[in-house]
Design an enzyme around this catalytic site. Structure first.
Site, short mmCIF file in Angstrom:
data_model
loop_
_atom_site.label_atom_id
_atom_site.label_comp_id
_atom_site.label_asym_id
_atom_site.label_seq_id
_atom_site.Cartn_x
_atom_site.Cartn_y
_atom_site.Cartn_z
CD GLU A 1 6.41 5.09 -16.01
OE1 GLU A 1 6.57 6.02 -15.20
OE2 GLU A 1 7.19 4.14 -16.11
CG ASP B 1 0.81 -2.81 -1.50
OD1 ASP B 1 -0.08 -3.65 -1.26
OD2 ASP B 1 1.92 -3.11 -1.97
CG ASP C 1 2.03 -8.06 0.83
OD1 ASP C 1 2.25 -7.98 -0.38
OD2 ASP C 1 2.07 -9.14 1.47
#
Lengths: 416, 497
Positions: A46, A111, A113
Site C-alpha cells: 500500500e 518512530d 520524535d
C-alpha cells in the site's frame, strides 16, 4: 540556533521538479522489493498520498517503480507513505472480499520524535530542534540499534531522518517482516521503558521489587550513564532550575535524603546539575552498606534511564497496517529531505546540514548552466547534487538485502 | 470401521476385564488435537460431545467478557468441566478415562468444523480453547504432564552447560524473583523469540540473536503458544476444506446451530433455560429479549450492533439507557451491561474497550462523570432530540427511516410475530401523517395479536406507546400472563384427569 526559521514550505512546482528529476524511485523500489523483478512485496504494497490541502488518498499500489513514479508525478503529493504488503493488491481493495484483504508482511518500524523529550530538554520545545537536542536522538539511536541487532538478531536496519525533529527505523529482515501484531506488541513491550503520561513523575518501572535491571537494560544503562553525564548534567543542565531539581527529587524514594538535599539546594540555588548529582552520590556514600544506599542506587539508575532511554512512539510499531512516510520524501514544513542516517556516525549527523529541496534544485540549475550538453533524460540527476551520498547509502543497504534474498533462494534450491 | 485396537478394547469391556494403562487409546489426559478421530460415530454423539464442550467454552468466553480474574475463571471452568466434560488423570482406575478422552477429542473436532467459518469465530474459538488447555495443563498431574511433553517435539534446543555459564549473570537477572534464581540447577531451552511473545513483552527471558532463553519453569509458555499457533493454522485449513461438507444435510444444520449459539451466547440459555424467566436479566438474554419484546427503535440498534459489532455514541446512549431502566421491568445491572457491551463489541480490542467504552457504560449508570441518574429516553425525546446523522442508527425508525427502508425493516423484524405485508399500508399512512407513536402502537397490536391484544387496545386500556420501555415491559407482561395461563390450564387438566 533553531533550524525551522531559515527554511520554508516548498512550493508545488519545486516538489514536482524534485519528484521528476531527483527522487530515487529505483532505489526505493529495490528496498521494498528485496530483488530486481517485481514481487508481491512491491505490487501488493500500500502507498498513500497526502495532496495539497491535506487530501489523503489511501490504498494505491503499483506494478513497477516507473508506475509509482508516474503516479507520484501526476498527483504531486506533499508526501507519500508506505504501508504493509496485503494479501491482495491494495488498489483492488473494493473488489475483493474483506476477508481476502489482510496485511501480511511489513517492515518493523520505529518512530522517535523529539516532542516526547519536551519535559526534559531545556534548549528548545515543540517542533524546534537544534544540535544540542539531537544528542537525545543520537543516544536513542545507539541504544535501539545495538539492542535490536544484539537481542533480536536483525541485520537490515535503515535509519531515516524524518525531515524535522525525529527519526524513523525500518527493519527489513524477513523474520521482522513476518511478525504478527501480537509479536510486534511484545517486541515494543520489551523495548519500552519510559511509560506513564505527563502526570506520572516516575516513568521508569522495569524492576520487580529490588531486583537488578533486566540484562538488556543493564547493557543500555552502561552506555547511557556516559550520555547522562555529558548531556543531562552538563549541556542541558536539567536540574539547574527549581522546577528541574524538584522533578529530580520527586524520583527519590527516601524522604530523609530528599529533605536534606532540598534544604541544601534551597540555600545554594546556583549549584550546577553536576554538583547536585554529586550531592546525591555523597548521600549514597554516607549510607554505605545499608539498604538505604541500595535503594538510592536503584533510584539513580532509574533516573538515568528516565532522562536518556529512547522514548518510542509505540503505536507506530505495534500494528502492521500503520503507514509511515517514505524515505526521501520532503518534510512539508522544513523542505528537508528525509535522508538515511548511518547509525555508526549518528553523533556527526547535523539536521541543519541535510539538503532542502530548494537547495538541491539550485544545484541542478547551476549544473545545467555550466553543462549545456545535458539531454532530456533525468533519471539519475541526484548524482550531481548533494543528495548523492544519501542515495548511495540506501543503495548499499539494498544491495545487502538483495544478497540476503539471493542466498535464501539458493538455500531453498539446494533442498530439492 | 473400527481399528484393531478398538475391537480389542471392545472385547475387553464385554468380558469385564480390568483395563490396563498400556491398552489405553489415549495415553495422555492432555491433547494437542493433532489427529482427528477417524472412527464412526452416531449423529447424537456428534452433537452431544460438541454441545457439552460448547457449554464449557461459552462459560470461558463470558468470563472473559466479564473481566473475571484468571483464578476465578479457572475455578469456574474446572467446575463446569467436572459437570459436562470430566477428564481424569490416567491414575484414576474407577473411571473410563478413555471414554472421557474420546469425548473430549470428538467434541473438539466437531467444534472446529462449526467455528472455522469466519475470522471472528476462529479467533474466539482459539482463545477459549487455549484457555481451556491452559487450565487443564495446570491441573494435570506433574509426572503425566512431563510424559506428555516428552511425547511431542516442541523444537526447543537445550542450552548447553558451557553456554549457561557464559550467560549466567544475564540469565539470573532475567528471573522475576530472587529466590527462583539458581542458574546452575535450572534447565534452559532456546527457542525463537517469536514463539514466546508474552515472556518477551514482560522481559522475563534473556534474549540473544533472536533466541529466547526460557527457563524450564516458564516452559508452559512455549507449550501454550504452540497450542495456539497450531490450532489457528489447523482452523484455517479446515475452513478451506469445509465447502466439501456443505452437501451433508445431517451435519450442516447442527454446525450452524452450534456456531450461532456461540455468537449469540445462547449456549448458556440451553443449560439454564428456566432462569430466563427469573427477575434479573443477564447479558446473554438481551438478544433474545430484543427479538421477542423490543420496539422497532431498539431492535434496529440491536441488529445494527450485531452487524457492525459497534454502535455510535448516541446509539449507545439510547440503547444503554433503555436496557438499564429499572422503572420499566428491564433493569440490566451494571456488571451484566458491561458484559453485554463487551460481547457485542467483539471487534474492539480489550484495552481499547476498557479505555473508551467501559467508562461510557459506567457513565450511563451514573457511576462516572457527574454521576447523574439518567432516565431512559422517552419517545418524545427520541423523536425530537439528537437527530441522527448520516451514519447514525439511533432515533425512531418510524420517523427517521425512508418509507421503503421502514417497510423492509418492519417486515424483517416482525414477520415472525405475525406482521404481514397487508398490514403495511395502514402503518405507512399513519407514518406519513406524522403520527409515529400511533404507527408503533399499531405494530405492537399486530405483533401481540396472538397474546390476545385487539386493535385499539394499544399497550393496555387503549394507551398508545410513549416510551420504548413501556412497550417492552407490556410485551413481557403479556408473555408472562400467557405462560401463567397455560400453566394454570395444565394444572387444571391434571386435576380433571
Amino acid at each position: 540556533m533553531s533550524i525551522t526559521e531559515d527554511t520554508e514550505s516548498p512550493s508545488p512546482e519545486l516538489m514536482l521538479a524534485f519528484y521528476r528529476r531527483l527522487y530515487p524511485f529505483r532505489s526505493i523500489f529495490g528496498w521494498l522489493n528485496h530483488e530486481h523483478a517485481p514481487t508481491r512485496l512491491f505490487t501488493h504494497r500500500e502507498f498513500s498520498f497526502t495532496l495539497q490541502g491535506d487530501i489523503y488518498l489511501r490504498y494505491h499500489s503499483f506494478n513497477t517503480a516507473d508506475d509509482l513514479k508516474k503516479q507520484v508525478c501526476s498527483l504531486n503529493p506533499t508526501r507519500f507513505e508506505i504501508g504493509p504488503v496485503y494479501s491482495a493488491r491494495p488498489r483492488d481493495k473494493k473488489t475483493v472480499r474483506p476477508a481476502a484483504f489482510t496485511p501480511t508482511l511489513r517492515e518493523l518500524v520505529f518512530d522517535i520524535d523529539m516532542t516526547d523529550y519536551d519535559t526534559i530538554r531545556t534548549c528548545c520545545s515543540g517542533a524546534d530542534i537544534c544540535a544540542r537536542c539531537w544528542v537525545f536522538i543520537a543516544a536513542a539511536v545507539r541504544v535501539l540499534d545495538e539492542g535490536i541487532r544484539e537481542q533480536f538478531g536483525y541485520k537490515h536496519l535503515l535509519w531515516v531522518y524524518s525531515g524535522r525533529r525525529g527519526i524513523h527505523l525500518w527493519i527489513s529482515d524477513r523474520e521482522a517482516m513476518e511478525l504478527t501484531d501480537e509479536q510486534r506488541r511484545a517486541l515494543v513491550g520489551w523495548m519500552t521503558v519510559i511509560q506513564g503520561g505527563k502526570e506520572m513523575h516516575k516513568k521508569v518501572n522495569v524492576r520487580t521489587g529490588s531486583r537488578p535491571l533486566p540484562p538488556s537494560l543493564q547493557t543500555a544503562l552502561n552506555s547511557l550513564a556516559e550520555v547522562f553525564g555529558e548531556l543531562i548534567l552538563t549541556d542541558q543542565d536539567c536540574f539547574a532550575s527549581r522546577e528541574g531539581w524538584e522533578a529530580l527529587l520527586r524520583l527519590i524514594p527516601d524522604t530523609g535524603i530528599v529533605k536534606e538535599l532540598r534544604e541544601k539546594w534551597d540555600t545554594g540555588p546556583h549549584r550546577s546539575s553536576s554538583e547536585k548529582w554529586e550531592d546525591l552520590k555523597d548521600q549514597g556514600r554516607k549510607y554505605k552498606g545499608t539498604p538505604r544506599r541500595t535503594a538510592l542506587q536503584t533510584a539513580m539508575e532509574d533516573i538515568i534511564l528516565q532522562y536518556t532511554y529512547p522514548r518510542l512512539d509505540a503505536e507506530v510499531s505495534k500494528h502492521r497496517n500503520h503507514l509511515l512516510k517514505a524515505p526521501f520524501c520532503i518534510h512539508p514544513k522544513t523542505g528537508r529531505v528525509c535522508v538515511p542516517v548511518d547509525p555508526n556516525r549518528i553523533d556527526d549527523f547535523r539536521p541543519e546540514r541535510v539538503p532542502t529541496v530548494g537547495q538541491l534544485l539550485r544545484e541542478l540549475d547551476e549544473i545545467a548552466t555550466t553543462d549545456q550538453a545535458e539531454g532530456a533524460e533525468h533519471h539519475s540527476d541526484w548524482e550531481k547534487t548533494s543528495l548523492k551520498p544519501y542515495v548511495e547509502a540506501l543503495d548499499k543497504h539494498v544491495m545487502a538485502l538483495m544478497e540476503e534474498t539471493r542466498r535464501a533462494k539458493r538455500k531453498t534450491d539446494l533442498t530439492w | 470401521m473400527f481399528s484393531a485396537r478398538e475391537r480389542f478394547l471392545d472385547t475387553n469391556e464385554n468380558t469385564g476385564q480390568v483395563q490396563t494403562h498400556s491398552n489405553l487409546k489415549y495415553r495422555f489426559r492432555l491433547n494437542f488435537y493433532d489427529t482427528p478421530p477417524i472412527e464412526d460415530i452416531t449423529i447424537e454423539e456428534f452433537e452431544t460431545c460438541a454441545l457439552d464442550r460448547l457449554r464449557v467454552l461459552a462459560e470461558i468466553e463470558s468470563s472473559f467478557a466479564r473481566n473475571r480474574p484468571y483464578d476465578e475463571l479457572k475455578t469456574i471452568t474446572l467446575a463446569q468441566c467436572q459437570k459436562y466434560l470430566p477428564l481424569h488423570s490416567s491414575s484414576a482406575i474407577t473411571v473410563d478415562t478413555d471414554a472421557e478422552r474420546r469425548k473430549d477429542h470428538i467434541g473438539h473436532f466437531v467444534l472446529r468444523l462449526a467455528f472455522c467459518r469466519s475470522e471472528e469465530l476462529r479467533r474466539r474459538f482459539v482463545k477459549a480453547e487455549t484457555a481451556l488447555f491452559r487450565i487443564r495443563y495446570e491441573s494435570d498431574d506433574r509426572e503425566e504432564r512431563g510424559k506428555f511433553l516428552g511425547s511431542r517435539d516442541f523444537d526447543w534446543i537445550k542450552v548447553s552447560d558451557g553456554e549457561r555459564k557464559v550467560y549466567k549473570e544475564q540469565l539470573a537477572a532475567a528471573a522475576p524473583t530472587a529466590k527462583e534464581v539458581n542458574v546452575d540447577n535450572e534447565n534452559y531451552y532456546k527457542v525463537k523469540w517469536t514463539r514466546v511473545p508474552d515472556l518477551v513483552e514482560k522481559r522475563r527471558v534473556f534474549l540473544k540473536g533472536g533466541y529466547a532463553y526460557v527457563p524450564s519453569r516458564e516452559q508452559s509458555s512455549i507449550v501454550f503458544q504452540e497450542f495456539q499457533t497450531s490450532l489457528t493454522k489447523a482452523l484455517e485449513m479446515t475452513a478451506k476444506a469445509l465447502p466439501r461438507l456443505d452437501e451433508d444435510t445431517r451435519i450442516v444444520p447442527i454446525l450452524n446451530n452450534l456456531s450461532q449459539g456461540f455468537l449469540a451466547g445462547v449456549s448458556s440459555e440451553w443449560s439454564t433455560a428456566s432462569s430466563t424467566e427469573g427477575d434479573g436479566i443477564t447479558a446473554d438474554m438481551v438478544e433474545d429479549l430484543a427479538r421477542r419484546h423490543f420496539p422497532a427503535c431498539m431492535r434496529n440498534l440491536q441488529e445494527t450492533m450485531r452487524r457492525d459489532r459497534h454502535l455510535k455514541h448516541f446509539g449507545r446512549w439510547q440503547y444503554g439507557l433503555f436496557l438499564k431502566a429499572s422503572r420499566w421491568v428491564l433493569g440490566l445491572p451494571i456488571e451484566e451491561a458491561i458484559a453485554f457491551w463487551r460481547k457485542s463489541f467483539s471487534n474492539i480490542q480489550e484495552d481499547k474497550f476498557n479505555k473508551e467504552y467501559r467508562y461510557n457504560i459506567r457513565h450511563l449508570y451514573g457511576l462516572e462523570g457527574k454521576r447523574a441518574n439518567y432516565p431512559a429516553k422517552s419517545c418524545t425525546q427520541i423523536l425530537t432530540t439528537d437527530q441522527p446523522g448520516s451514519s447514525d442508527s439511533h432515533g425512531c425508525p418510524y420517523r427517521h427511516f425512508s418509507a421503503d427502508n421502514l417497510q423492509t425493516a418492519l417486515l424483517s423484524m416482525y414477520s415472525s410475530q405475525g406482521l404481514t405485508a397487508a398490514d403495511l399500508p395502514e402503518i405507512m399512512n399513519t407514518v406519513k401523517a406524522g403520527h409515529y407513536h400511533v404507527a408503533c402502537t399499531r405494530v405492537f397490536e399486530i405483533t401481540h395479536a396472538s397474546r390476545g391484544v385487539k386493535k385499539g387496545e394499544g399497550v393496555g386500556d387503549g394507551e398508545s406507546v410513549t416510551h420504548p420501555n413501556q412497550y417492552a415491559a407490556r410485551s413481557r407482561e403479556l408473555e408472562r400472563g400467557k405462560a401463567e395461563a397455560a400453566k394454570a390450564e395444565a394444572d387444571g387438566d391434571v386435576v380433571m384427569g
